[in-house]
Write a protein that holds these residues in place. Sequence first.
Motif, mmCIF file in Angstrom:
data_model
loop_
_atom_site.group_PDB
_atom_site.id
_atom_site.type_symbol
_atom_site.label_atom_id
_atom_site.label_comp_id
_atom_site.label_asym_id
_atom_site.label_seq_id
_atom_site.Cartn_x
_atom_site.Cartn_y
_atom_site.Cartn_z
ATOM 1 N N MET A 230 0.901 -1.267 0.135
ATOM 2 C CA MET A 230 0.086 0.138 0.247
ATOM 3 C C MET A 230 0.871 1.252 -0.005
ATOM 4 S SD MET A 230 -3.131 -0.977 2.911
ATOM 5 C CE MET A 230 -3.978 -2.488 2.590
ATOM 6 N N TYR A 231 1.872 1.214 0.748
ATOM 7 C CA TYR A 231 2.997 2.392 0.897
ATOM 8 C C TYR A 231 3.583 2.612 -0.619
ATOM 9 C CZ TYR A 231 3.236 1.939 6.040
ATOM 10 O OH TYR A 231 2.732 1.878 7.394
ATOM 11 N N ALA A 232 3.743 1.369 -1.203
ATOM 12 C CA ALA A 232 4.557 1.467 -2.582
ATOM 13 C C ALA A 232 3.462 2.129 -3.602
ATOM 14 C CB ALA A 232 4.843 0.303 -3.090
ATOM 15 N N VAL A 233 2.352 1.610 -3.728
ATOM 16 C CA VAL A 233 1.308 2.152 -4.625
ATOM 17 C C VAL A 233 0.890 3.665 -4.295
ATOM 18 C CG1 VAL A 233 -0.959 2.026 -5.248
ATOM 19 C CG2 VAL A 233 0.269 -0.207 -4.933
ATOM 20 N N THR A 234 0.889 4.066 -3.359
ATOM 21 C CA THR A 234 0.468 5.453 -2.878
ATOM 22 C C THR A 234 1.676 6.275 -2.487
ATOM 23 O OG1 THR A 234 0.205 5.057 -0.551
ATOM 24 C CG2 THR A 234 -1.782 4.789 -1.746
ATOM 25 N N ALA A 235 2.915 5.895 -2.766
ATOM 26 C CA ALA A 235 4.206 6.582 -2.574
ATOM 27 C C ALA A 235 4.113 7.382 -1.181
ATOM 28 C CB ALA A 235 4.324 7.798 -3.582
ATOM 29 N N THR A 236 3.679 6.591 -0.154
ATOM 30 C CA THR A 236 3.594 7.062 1.219
ATOM 31 C C THR A 236 4.344 6.292 2.008
ATOM 32 O OG1 THR A 236 1.611 5.706 1.638
ATOM 33 C CG2 THR A 236 1.268 7.930 0.724
ATOM 34 N N ASP A 237 4.322 6.650 3.633
ATOM 35 C CA ASP A 237 4.981 5.724 4.540
ATOM 36 C C ASP A 237 4.087 5.773 5.808
ATOM 37 O OD1 ASP A 237 5.656 8.178 5.733
ATOM 38 O OD2 ASP A 237 7.350 8.578 4.857
ATOM 39 N N ALA A 238 4.814 5.189 6.914
ATOM 40 C CA ALA A 238 4.027 4.859 8.135
ATOM 41 C C ALA A 238 3.426 6.271 8.782
ATOM 42 C CB ALA A 238 4.912 4.167 9.083
ATOM 43 N N GLU A 239 4.418 7.463 8.526
ATOM 44 C CA GLU A 239 3.880 8.508 9.207
ATOM 45 C C GLU A 239 2.433 8.948 8.840
ATOM 46 O OE1 GLU A 239 4.978 13.345 8.648
ATOM 47 O OE2 GLU A 239 6.607 11.911 8.486
ATOM 48 N N LEU A 240 1.817 8.632 7.811
ATOM 49 C CA LEU A 240 0.624 9.004 7.271
ATOM 50 C C LEU A 240 -0.544 8.312 8.015
ATOM 51 C CD1 LEU A 240 1.128 10.264 3.774
ATOM 52 C CD2 LEU A 240 0.870 11.697 5.521
ATOM 53 N N THR A 241 0.092 7.175 8.693
ATOM 54 C CA THR A 241 -1.209 6.256 9.082
ATOM 55 C C THR A 241 -1.614 6.587 10.374
ATOM 56 O OG1 THR A 241 0.359 4.691 10.378
ATOM 57 C CG2 THR A 241 0.018 4.356 8.185
ATOM 58 N N ASP A 242 -1.007 7.723 11.061
ATOM 59 C CA ASP A 242 -1.708 8.007 12.220
ATOM 60 C C ASP A 242 -3.234 8.332 12.537
ATOM 61 O OD1 ASP A 242 -1.296 8.780 15.114
ATOM 62 O OD2 ASP A 242 -1.366 10.978 14.579
ATOM 63 N N GLY A 243 -3.630 7.687 13.451
ATOM 64 C CA GLY A 243 -5.016 7.995 13.537
ATOM 65 C C GLY A 243 -6.007 6.990 12.482
#
Length: 320
Positions: A230-243
């Motif tokens: 999911m991180y790879a597909v959206t170019a995100t990381d764990a920081e954005l999972t807060d909440g």
Amino acid sequence: MNETIQDIASVIRANSSFLITSHESPDGDAVGSTLALASFLRKSGKEVCVHLRDQVPDLYAFLPGADTVAHHIPDRDFDVAFVQDIGEFSRAGEEFCSFKRIGTLVNLDHHLGCDSFGHHNLIDPQAAATGVLVHRVISALGGPMDRDTALCLYVSIITDTGSFRYSNANTEAFAIAGEMIGYGINAWDVAEQLYENQPRKRLELLSKCLPTLEVISNGRAASVAVTLDMYAVTATDAELTDGFINYPRSIRGVEVAIFFRQLSEQRYKIGFRSKGKVNVAGFAASMGGGGHHNAAGCTVDGTLDEVKAKVYAIVESALC
């Protein structure tokens, strides 16, 4: 006044150089409480280094002093080190745990079962946030308190109480927040920064996470998961999972929410949240973790299916 607080106040008065740290993957309380103490100490004429193993989440970058946080400890001596909101000492990260150039170690925490690893240990599970303990120390010293310090304390408290929605939102937490408003904090400005300012990519990641929703234990527990794919597909990381864990937690009838966050191919970070009836710290402790009555976590090895089976078995046995 609590004797431990008196001792900590004496340590602050008697020393000049301070190192402050908190746990890996810092949340609002970790960032807010460390920056609040740093702000207070600097305005008291002390020399301060704030160290966090991980980056300050972008969500809290607006806090005064966030841009001064170091991710490596300077090779020098410090009179005093404050370890805050840690739960267990290892969560400060390997670099801090192996750092020996410290005179006095002070532990400020509100986790259930936190070890007394400091020379001075102010541990109160009844405190709504570690920021509350910082406020007690500042009050014992008679200030100075200013807007920068107040803003950091306010964010510490409102984030760890879920904006006063969680059961830990006690009278002390409300009183301190009200006091901080008196130093010029605008509650709406802070709320806008925290809740109305999220990056678009967070929603893109959330759109991948929500379809993983599973409800178990006859509707009394629910989970979501985030994987490396999911991180790879959206170019995100764990920081954005807060909440993210608040989504299963918000379901009617759910008493325990679970968040599976993939760390590596065979390792997952597990977060637990309770609405108050269930002590999730017990779940985490049974798998080598820890936390509070209403919020806890641990790390479990295996595939996602294997990890889910292990976690669900523990949760369901407690809820049956």
